[in-house]
Enzyme design. Structure first.
Site, PDB file in Angstrom:
ATOM      1  N   GLU A   1       1.163  -1.260  -0.010  1.00  0.00           N
ATOM      2  CA  GLU A   1       0.062  -0.030  -0.171  1.00  0.00           C
ATOM      3  C   GLU A   1       0.761   1.322  -0.037  1.00  0.00           C
ATOM      4  O   GLU A   1       0.988   1.960   1.088  1.00  0.00           O
ATOM      5  CB  GLU A   1      -0.977  -0.083   1.136  1.00  0.00           C
ATOM      6  CG  GLU A   1      -1.944  -1.020   1.155  1.00  0.00           C
ATOM      7  CD  GLU A   1      -3.078  -1.195   2.103  1.00  0.00           C
ATOM      8  OE1 GLU A   1      -4.173  -1.617   2.094  1.00  0.00           O
ATOM      9  OE2 GLU A   1      -2.937  -0.562   3.246  1.00  0.00           O
TER      10      GLU A   1
ATOM     11  N   GLU B   1      -5.363  -8.334  -0.996  1.00  0.00           N
ATOM     12  CA  GLU B   1      -6.137  -7.891   0.095  1.00  0.00           C
ATOM     13  C   GLU B   1      -7.764  -7.842  -0.154  1.00  0.00           C
ATOM     14  O   GLU B   1      -8.020  -7.028  -1.013  1.00  0.00           O
ATOM     15  CB  GLU B   1      -5.532  -6.910   1.127  1.00  0.00           C
ATOM     16  CG  GLU B   1      -4.102  -7.144   1.829  1.00  0.00           C
ATOM     17  CD  GLU B   1      -3.890  -6.075   2.367  1.00  0.00           C
ATOM     18  OE1 GLU B   1      -4.830  -5.322   3.351  1.00  0.00           O
ATOM     19  OE2 GLU B   1      -2.705  -5.826   2.676  1.00  0.00           O
TER      20      GLU B   1
HETATM   21  C1  BG6 Z   1      -4.374  -2.890   4.907  1.00  0.00           C
HETATM   22  C2  BG6 Z   1      -3.050  -3.509   5.085  1.00  0.00           C
HETATM   23  O1  BG6 Z   1      -4.392  -1.717   5.111  1.00  0.00           O
HETATM   24  O2  BG6 Z   1      -5.390  -3.364   5.347  1.00  0.00           O
HETATM   25  C3  BG6 Z   1      -3.313  -4.505   6.353  1.00  0.00           C
HETATM   26  O3  BG6 Z   1      -2.185  -3.596   4.302  1.00  0.00           O
HETATM   27  C4  BG6 Z   1      -4.168  -4.472   7.234  1.00  0.00           C
HETATM   28  O4  BG6 Z   1      -1.863  -4.392   7.167  1.00  0.00           O
HETATM   29  C5  BG6 Z   1      -5.485  -4.452   6.418  1.00  0.00           C
HETATM   30  O5  BG6 Z   1      -4.369  -5.219   8.238  1.00  0.00           O
HETATM   31  C6  BG6 Z   1      -6.887  -4.271   7.130  1.00  0.00           C
HETATM   32  O6  BG6 Z   1      -6.781  -3.272   8.078  1.00  0.00           O
HETATM   33  P1  BG6 Z   1      -6.923  -3.125   9.590  1.00  0.00           P
HETATM   34  O7  BG6 Z   1      -6.816  -1.968  10.214  1.00  0.00           O
HETATM   35  O8  BG6 Z   1      -8.218  -3.959   9.767  1.00  0.00           O
HETATM   36  O9  BG6 Z   1      -6.144  -4.355  10.168  1.00  0.00           O
END
Ligand code: BG6
Length: 473
Positions: free
Chosen positions: A179, A372
């Site tokens: 990201e 993701e």
């Molecule tokens: C993304 C990241 O921003 O979202 C992860 O690459 C992160 O590291 C994921 O865990 C989900 O966000 P969160 O804050 O719910 O863990």
């Protein structure tokens, strides 16, 4: 069949959120180790608080994670049982170079990841490796001010050279920075940046971004030289921005919001700063020092694929000043009245994923990789089981949207690794109770629990999805 036979189904995790063992086997301290699960976390993540304020009365979840460092064999076996074709993990830079600027790597760190990759290969799982996932050596933050300093590029190059050489043949898919656009939103998380009093923050953020972009291009060059089989990707925190209404000012605002993020990928895919970014930097009075060699490096070493995270769409307005705001993946957004939201206020929008896929594919014409996606939710353990039908529903609808993008819109998509395939620490809040996994980990927000792994209902569901190559949802 919508998906190609070799489609990379799997899951994603990151060293700082799962490994723990923060001081084992010569590992150095890393940026996320200093983020407590406390109210100060957000300001620290933005680089707005000095780290020295934090002390041992706080709990620092990244130091313990889910203890993956000592559980990886058991965990990878479970992921293999689900039929994973691909596992996205990150390497903790400080396991390899504890200070970041060391001359020699730490053999124990190198051996640890070698073993993980071999374990993956044993089950036919393709590793997808992020080189820097919210991970900067603390020594580099203290000594150089992190990515605002040009010397970071050389340290990163050494790190790149070391891991590409060591893992040649074991790893083919790489991501240079997780990201990368996070640098603008959470500068400490994205780049280890802590602002000094009176500093021009835009200058610092764009200088750090510039250095990361050059480092990324160097890494791409080195990766290809060491092994032409290597595929290197950029990684965007994505999610299309909708205009709040069809008022042209809203449309314009939405476009500008998207450009803030696309700027990074425009450079990584096209090899040069886009016109709108040059003009913006000029308006902000930002000077970026670059050599001709660096311009050439950027131009000649563009990425092989575009990877991204997608949790939610966003919404922006150039006219409405009082619209309600809601949380999202580090980006606050206007609340979209047509969408439901997660328990953390992230707006749920499967069609937004199809729109984002089309948007990115039209813009770049490069293979895409969703690395993701998922629903952070509180799970309840009942008689040793977790009935997470809400998670299954979220994932099903998003996979359906991605299928439509491939089958009906002709988007070239190479894989899907849902986030936090095994429960891990939340990046934004530091909570353990914000769970994404198919596998439950018995640990609470304060770090208590047996660490036992328990399959959720979504485990069986995802196993069928993979076995049917996305046909059985
Ligand atoms: C993304 C990241 O921003 O979202 C992860 O690459 C992160 O590291 C994921 O865990 C989900 O966000 P969160 O804050 O719910 O863990």
């Amino acid at each position: 069949m919508a998906f190609p036979k070799n489609f990379l189904w799997g899951g994603a995790m990151a060293a700082n959120q799962c490994e723990g063992a923060f001081d084992a086997d010569g590992r150095g301290l890393s940026s996320c180790d200093l983020l407590p699960a406390a109210k100060e976390r957000f300001m620290l993540s933005k680089g707005e608080l000095p780290l020295s304020k934090m002390d041992d009365s706080y709990y620092y979840p990244a130091r313990y994670g889910i203890d993956f460092y000592y559980h990886y064999k058991e965990d990878i076996a479970l992921l293999a049982e689900m039929g994973f074709k691909c596992l996205r993990i990150s390497i903790a830079w400080t396991r390899i170079f504890p200070n970041g600027d060391d001359e020699q790597p730490n053999e124990k760190g190198l051996a640890f990841y070698e073993d993980i990759f071999k374990e993956c290969r044993k089950y036919g799982i393709e590793p997808l490796v992020t080189m820097a996932h919210f991970d900067v050596p603390v020594h580099c933050i203290e000594k150089y001010g992190s990515w605002r300093d040009h010397r970071m590029i050389d340290f990163y190059k050494r790190y790149a050279q070391t891991i590409f050489t060591r893992y040649k043949g074991l790893v083919h898919y790489w991501i240079t920075f997780n990201e990368i656009n996070m640098l603008l939103h959470l500068p400490y998380v994205g780049g280890g940046i802590i602002f000094e009093d009176g500093e021009n923050k835009d200058q610092v953020k764009y200088t750090a971004a510039h250095h990361q972009l050059i480092a990324s291009a160097w890494a791409t060059k080195i990766a290809h030289e060491i092994d032409p089989e290597n595929k290197v990707g950029c990684m965007l925190a994505a999610g299309v921005t909708y205009p709040y209404t069809c008022h042209p000012k809203d449309v314009w605002k939405a476009m500008q919001e998207d450009d803030k993020n696309y700027f990074f990928i425009d450079v990584q895919v096209r090899g040069e700063y886009p016109g709108y970014a040059k003009k913006k930097l000029e308006r902000l009075g930002i000077q970026l020092e670059t050599t001709e060699e660096e311009k050439k490096i950027l131009k000649e070493n563009t990425v092989d694929y575009v990877s991204f995270s997608y949790y939610a769409s966003r919404c922006a307005s150039g006219t409405e000043e009082n619209a309600e705001i809601t949380d999202g993946n580090a980006f606050a957004s206007l609340k979209n009245p047509y969408l439901e939201a997660s328990q953390w206020g992230w707006q749920i929008d499967p069609l937004g994923l199809r729109i984002t896929l089309n948007d990115l594919y039209d813009r770049y014409q490069k293979p895409l990789f969703i690395v993701e996606n998922g629903l952070g939710a509180k799970d309840v353990l009942e008689d040793g089981k977790i009935h997470d039908e809400y998670r299954i529903a979220y994932l099903r609808e998003h996979i359906q949207a991605m299928k439509a993008a491939v089958e009906e819109d002709g988007v070239d998509l190479i894989g899907y690794t849902s986030w936090g395939c095994i429960d891990l620490i939340s990046a934004s809040t530091g909570e353990m109770s914000k769970r994404y996994g198919y596998i439950y980990v018995d640990r609470d927000d304060a770090g208590n629990g047996s660490l036992k792994r328990i399959k959720k209902d979504s485990f069986d569901w995802y196993q069928k999805v993979i076995a049917s190559n996305g046909e059985q949802l």
